[in-house]
Write an enzyme that holds these catalytic residues in place. Structure first.
Site, PDB file in Angstrom:
ATOM      1  N   ASP A  12       0.811  -1.225   0.000  1.00 41.99           N
ATOM      2  CA  ASP A  12       0.000   0.000   0.000  1.00 41.99           C
ATOM      3  C   ASP A  12       0.841   1.270   0.000  1.00 41.99           C
ATOM      4  O   ASP A  12       0.421   2.316   0.499  1.00 41.99           O
ATOM      5  CB  ASP A  12      -0.948   0.038   1.215  1.00 41.99           C
ATOM      6  CG  ASP A  12      -1.747  -1.230   1.368  1.00 41.99           C
ATOM      7  OD1 ASP A  12      -2.302  -1.671   0.358  1.00 41.99           O
ATOM      8  OD2 ASP A  12      -1.808  -1.782   2.485  1.00 41.99           O
ATOM      9  N   LYS A  15       2.269   2.386  -4.940  1.00 42.19           N
ATOM     10  CA  LYS A  15       2.936   1.910  -6.157  1.00 42.19           C
ATOM     11  C   LYS A  15       2.108   2.249  -7.396  1.00 42.19           C
ATOM     12  O   LYS A  15       2.654   2.583  -8.438  1.00 42.19           O
ATOM     13  CB  LYS A  15       3.144   0.387  -6.101  1.00 42.19           C
ATOM     14  CG  LYS A  15       4.064  -0.057  -4.986  1.00 42.19           C
ATOM     15  CD  LYS A  15       4.140  -1.557  -4.898  1.00 42.19           C
ATOM     16  CE  LYS A  15       2.856  -2.217  -4.446  1.00 42.19           C
ATOM     17  NZ  LYS A  15       2.416  -1.913  -3.100  1.00 42.19           N
ATOM     18  N   GLY A  39      -4.492  -3.821  -4.499  1.00 41.83           N
ATOM     19  CA  GLY A  39      -5.453  -2.828  -4.972  1.00 41.83           C
ATOM     20  C   GLY A  39      -4.756  -1.508  -5.177  1.00 41.83           C
ATOM     21  O   GLY A  39      -4.552  -0.757  -4.244  1.00 41.83           O
ATOM     22  N   HIS A  40      -4.328  -1.265  -6.411  1.00 46.22           N
ATOM     23  CA  HIS A  40      -3.695   0.018  -6.690  1.00 46.22           C
ATOM     24  C   HIS A  40      -4.785   1.048  -6.952  1.00 46.22           C
ATOM     25  O   HIS A  40      -5.655   0.822  -7.780  1.00 46.22           O
ATOM     26  CB  HIS A  40      -2.853  -0.048  -7.956  1.00 46.22           C
ATOM     27  CG  HIS A  40      -1.664  -0.951  -7.840  1.00 46.22           C
ATOM     28  ND1 HIS A  40      -0.918  -1.039  -6.697  1.00 46.22           N
ATOM     29  CD2 HIS A  40      -1.080  -1.761  -8.729  1.00 46.22           C
ATOM     30  CE1 HIS A  40       0.075  -1.890  -6.911  1.00 46.22           C
ATOM     31  NE2 HIS A  40      -0.010  -2.340  -8.120  1.00 46.22           N
ATOM     32  N   GLN A 219       1.926  -5.737  -3.395  1.00 47.54           N
ATOM     33  CA  GLN A 219       2.272  -5.845  -1.961  1.00 47.54           C
ATOM     34  C   GLN A 219       3.662  -5.240  -1.712  1.00 47.54           C
ATOM     35  O   GLN A 219       4.049  -4.344  -2.461  1.00 47.54           O
ATOM     36  CB  GLN A 219       2.199  -7.304  -1.478  1.00 47.54           C
ATOM     37  CG  GLN A 219       0.782  -7.860  -1.413  1.00 47.54           C
ATOM     38  CD  GLN A 219       0.360  -8.589  -2.663  1.00 47.54           C
ATOM     39  OE1 GLN A 219       1.155  -9.219  -3.313  1.00 47.54           O
ATOM     40  NE2 GLN A 219      -0.897  -8.500  -3.004  1.00 47.54           N
TER      41      GLN A 219
HETATM   42  P1  GDP Z   1      -0.495   0.624  -3.777  1.00 49.82           P
HETATM   43  O1  GDP Z   1      -1.190  -0.689  -3.666  1.00 49.82           O
HETATM   44  O2  GDP Z   1       0.928   0.558  -3.359  1.00 49.82           O
HETATM   45  O3  GDP Z   1      -0.679   1.247  -5.120  1.00 49.82           O
HETATM   46  O4  GDP Z   1      -1.169   1.594  -2.745  1.00 49.82           O
HETATM   47  P2  GDP Z   1      -2.711   1.948  -2.545  1.00 49.82           P
HETATM   48  O5  GDP Z   1      -3.317   2.317  -3.825  1.00 49.82           O
HETATM   49  O6  GDP Z   1      -3.386   0.883  -1.756  1.00 49.82           O
HETATM   50  O7  GDP Z   1      -2.603   3.166  -1.555  1.00 49.82           O
HETATM   51  C1  GDP Z   1      -2.084   4.307  -1.932  1.00 49.82           C
HETATM   52  C2  GDP Z   1      -3.135   5.387  -1.719  1.00 49.82           C
HETATM   53  O8  GDP Z   1      -2.472   6.576  -1.465  1.00 49.82           O
HETATM   54  C3  GDP Z   1      -3.992   5.634  -2.934  1.00 49.82           C
HETATM   55  O9  GDP Z   1      -5.282   6.020  -2.535  1.00 49.82           O
HETATM   56  C4  GDP Z   1      -3.287   6.789  -3.627  1.00 49.82           C
HETATM   57  O10 GDP Z   1      -4.156   7.592  -4.401  1.00 49.82           O
HETATM   58  C5  GDP Z   1      -2.784   7.545  -2.444  1.00 49.82           C
HETATM   59  N1  GDP Z   1      -1.544   8.270  -2.669  1.00 49.82           N
HETATM   60  C6  GDP Z   1      -0.455   7.890  -3.399  1.00 49.82           C
HETATM   61  N2  GDP Z   1       0.511   8.810  -3.293  1.00 49.82           N
HETATM   62  C7  GDP Z   1       0.034   9.779  -2.481  1.00 49.82           C
HETATM   63  C8  GDP Z   1       0.579  10.977  -1.948  1.00 49.82           C
HETATM   64  O11 GDP Z   1       1.719  11.340  -2.204  1.00 49.82           O
HETATM   65  N3  GDP Z   1      -0.200  11.701  -1.103  1.00 49.82           N
HETATM   66  C9  GDP Z   1      -1.457  11.337  -0.766  1.00 49.82           C
HETATM   67  N4  GDP Z   1      -2.150  12.106   0.066  1.00 49.82           N
HETATM   68  N5  GDP Z   1      -2.014  10.205  -1.242  1.00 49.82           N
HETATM   69  C10 GDP Z   1      -1.274   9.444  -2.077  1.00 49.82           C
END
Ligand code: GDP
Length: 441
Positions: A12, A15, A39-40, A219
Site C-alpha cells: 500500500d 505503487k 489494490g492500486h 504488496q
Molecule cells: P499501492 O497498492 O501501493 O498502489 O497503494 P494503494 O493504492 O493501496 O494506496 C495508496 C493510496 O495513497 C492511494 O489512494 C493513492 O491515491 C494515495 N496516494 C499515493 N501517493 C500519495 C501521496 O503522495 N499523497 C497522498 N495524500 N495520497 C497518495
C-alpha cells in the site's frame, strides 16, 4: 532499459500512482506476482481507478499490459476489471497479455482460504480471503489449473472435478458442484483465451525489438513469502527475485530498481510492526492518509518511518532509489520521528532481524525531527518544500541508505517532485521521454 518498481514496506505504499506516473517512459508494464488482493488506486483527471490485476499502465493508451506466470488470476475478477475499465472509456483491446503459465483462482480457493483462516483462530494471517494463498498452494502441490489449460476443455473437466472433490472433502458444511465451476470457467474461456501467450518469449522478442519494460510489483518486500515477516506475509515473492521467476526474464534485463515507500509506515492485517502508533497520532495518520484498504476497506495500522525496515528492503532488492510517497500526510504535525535502530533484549540492532519473534520484541529507537506547518500538498519542486520537510527527507535518505528520486505530495499524477539530478545519478531509466500527464484518452 527496464525498471522494476516494487513496494519497500508492507504494501500500500502508493505503487499504483508511481507506476502510472512512470508508464509513459516504457512500452510494456508487466506485473510479476500477487493476485486481486492487491489494490492500486490511481486518480486520473479526477476519476478514481482501482486496479487489482491489470497493471496500472492500462490507463495510458497504447501501453501493453502483461500479467506474468507469477500472478494468480481469478478469471471472474479479471473480466470484471476489464469491463469496468471499458465502461470508464479505457480501450483495452489488444493490450492485455496473460501468461499461459499463470495459475487460475477458482471458486473453491476462496472457500479454502476462509476455512484455513478460521482454523488458525487467534493465529490468523489476516488474508483478504480471495483465494490467493490456496491457489499458490495448488501451484506448489502441482495440481493447479493454468491459463494455458483453457485450451483443452477435456483436461480442464478432469482437473476441475478432482479439485472440487478435494474441496468438498475438506469443507464439509457445503458442497460445491464441479459442473457449475467448470461451466463458469468455460464461459470465461472464450474471452480470456485470446490474451493467453508465452510471456517469457513475448518479452524477450519485445526487448530484442528495442522495447522497454516496467516490472510492477504488488504488496511489499516485508510481505514477501521468503523475506517478509513470515508467516504474516503474502503467498508470493513481492521482492525483486519475483521479477525473474514471475515473468521468465533474466536478472540482467533489470536496469534499475525503485522502491516505493511512504514517508511513514503502514501495515494491514496481523504481524509485527515495530513503529506502530496506537493513540491519537496513529489515528491522525490513518485519517489524513486515508489508510483504509483499497480492496477490503480494512483500517491500516500506522506508525513512524522505519529506516531499519527500509535498509533491509534496500538489501533484499538492491534498491537504487526510493519513490517517497504521501509526504503531504505529515503536513501540520509539530514533530516527527524516524526509527533508525531497534532496541531488543538489551541490545541495539541496526539490522532488521530475520527472526519474527525477535522482531516482535524490538522497540524502535527514534530520532525526533521538527515538523512543518506550510502545506506540501501538490508541490512539484524540491526547493519549494518547507525547510523542515527538506530536512526530514534528507535525514530519512541518510538513515535509509538510498536517495529519494521521486517525492509524491498528493494522489494526482502531477502532485510529484521528480528529482532529475538524483534520477540521473542513480541511472534510473526514466529520463528518456518527457513526462506525459493528464487524462487518458
Ligand atoms: P499501492 O497498492 O501501493 O498502489 O497503494 P494503494 O493504492 O493501496 O494506496 C495508496 C493510496 O495513497 C492511494 O489512494 C493513492 O491515491 C494515495 N496516494 C499515493 N501517493 C500519495 C501521496 O503522495 N499523497 C497522498 N495524500 N495520497 C497518495
Amino acid at each position: 532499459m527496464n525498471l522494476a518498481v516494487l513496494g519497500a514496506q508492507w504494501g500500500d505504499e502508493g505503487k499504483g500512482k508511481i507506476v502510472d506516473l512512470l508508464t509513459p517512459h516504457f512500452d510494456i508494464v508487466a506485473r510479476y506476482q500477487g493476485g486481486h488482493n492487491a489494490g492500486h488506486t490511481v486518480y486520473v483527471g479526477g476519476t478514481k481507478f482501482i486496479l487489482r490485476l491489470i497493471p496500472s499502465g492500462i490507463l495510458h493508451p497504447g501501453i501493453i499490459c502483461v500479467i506474468g506466470n507469477g500472478v494468480v488470476v481469478d478469471p471472474q475478477a479479471l473480466l470484471s476489471e476489464v469491463d469496468e475499465l471499458t465502461r470508464n472509456g479505457i480501450d483495452v483491446d489488444n493490450r492485455i497479455v496473460l501468461s499461459d503459465k499463470a495459475h487460475l483462482i477458482l471458486p473453491y480457493h476462496r472457500d479454502l482460504d476462509l476455512l484455513s483462516e478460521a482454523r488458525r483462530g487467534e493465529r490468523k494471517i489476516g488474508t483478504t480471503s480471495r483465494g490467493i494463498g490456496p491457489a499458490y498452494e495448488d501451484k506448489i502441490a502441482r495440481r493447479g489449473i493454468r491459463a494455458g489449460d483453457l485450451a483443452d476443455p477435456q483436461a480442464l473437466e478432469h482437473d476441475v472435478r478432482d479439485n472440487v472433490t478435494a474441496r468438498n472433502r475438506l469443507v464439509q458444511d457445503t458442497t460445491m458442484d464441479w459442473r457449475a465451476v467448470l461451466d463458469q470457467l468455460l464461459s470465461h474461456r472464450i474471452r480470456i483465451r485470446p490474451w493467453v501467450r508465452d510471456v517469457s518469449l513475448m518479452l524477450s522478442d519485445a526487448m530484442r525489438d528495442g522495447k522497454s519494460i516496467l516490472f510492477e510489483g504488488a504488496q511489499g518486500t516485508l510481505l514477501d513469502i521468503d523475506h517478509g515477516t513470515y508467516p504474516f506475509v503474502t503467498s508470493s515473492n513481492a521482492s525483486i527475485g519475483g521479477v525473474c521467476t514471475g515473468l521468465g526474464v533474466g536478472p540482467r534485463v533489470i536496469g534499475g530498481v525503485l522502491g516505493v515507500a511512504k514517508a511513514y509506515t503502514t501495515r494491514v492485517g496481523e504481524g509485527p510492526l515495530p513503529t506502530e502508533l496506537f493513540g491519537e497520532m496513529g489515528n491522525r495518520l490513518r485519517e489524513s492518509g486515508h489508510e483504509y484498504g483499497a480492496v477490503t476497506g480494512r483500517p491500516r495500522r500506522c506508525g513512524w518511518y522505519d529506516a531499519v525496515a527500509i535498509r533491509y528492503s534496500v538489501r533484499i532488492n538492491g534498491l537504487d532509489a526510493l519513490a517517497l510517497t504521501k509526504l503531504d500526510v505529515l503536513d501540520g504535525l509539530d514533530r516527527l520521528e524516524i526509527c533508525t535502530a531497534y532496541r531488543c533484549e538489551g541490545q541495539m540492532l541496526t539490522d532488521f532481524p530475520s527472526d519474527i519473534t525477535r522482531l516482535a520484541a524490538c522497540e524502535p529507537v527514534y530520532e525526533r525531527m521538527p515538523g512543518w506547518t506550510a502545506p506540501t500538498r501538490g508541490l512539484r519542486r524540491f526547493d519549494d518544500l518547507p525547510e523542515a520537510a527538506r530536512r526530514y527527507v534528507a535525514r530519512l535518505e541518510e538513515a535509509s541508505g538510498v536517495p529519494a528520486a521521486i517525492i509524491s505530495t498528493g494522489s494526482a499524477r502531477d502532485d510529484t517532485i521528480l528529482r532529475e539530478d538524483i534520477i540521473a545519478k542513480c541511472k534510473l531509466p526514466i529520463l528518456t521521454a518527457p513526462l506525459r500527464t493528464g487524462r487518458p484518452s
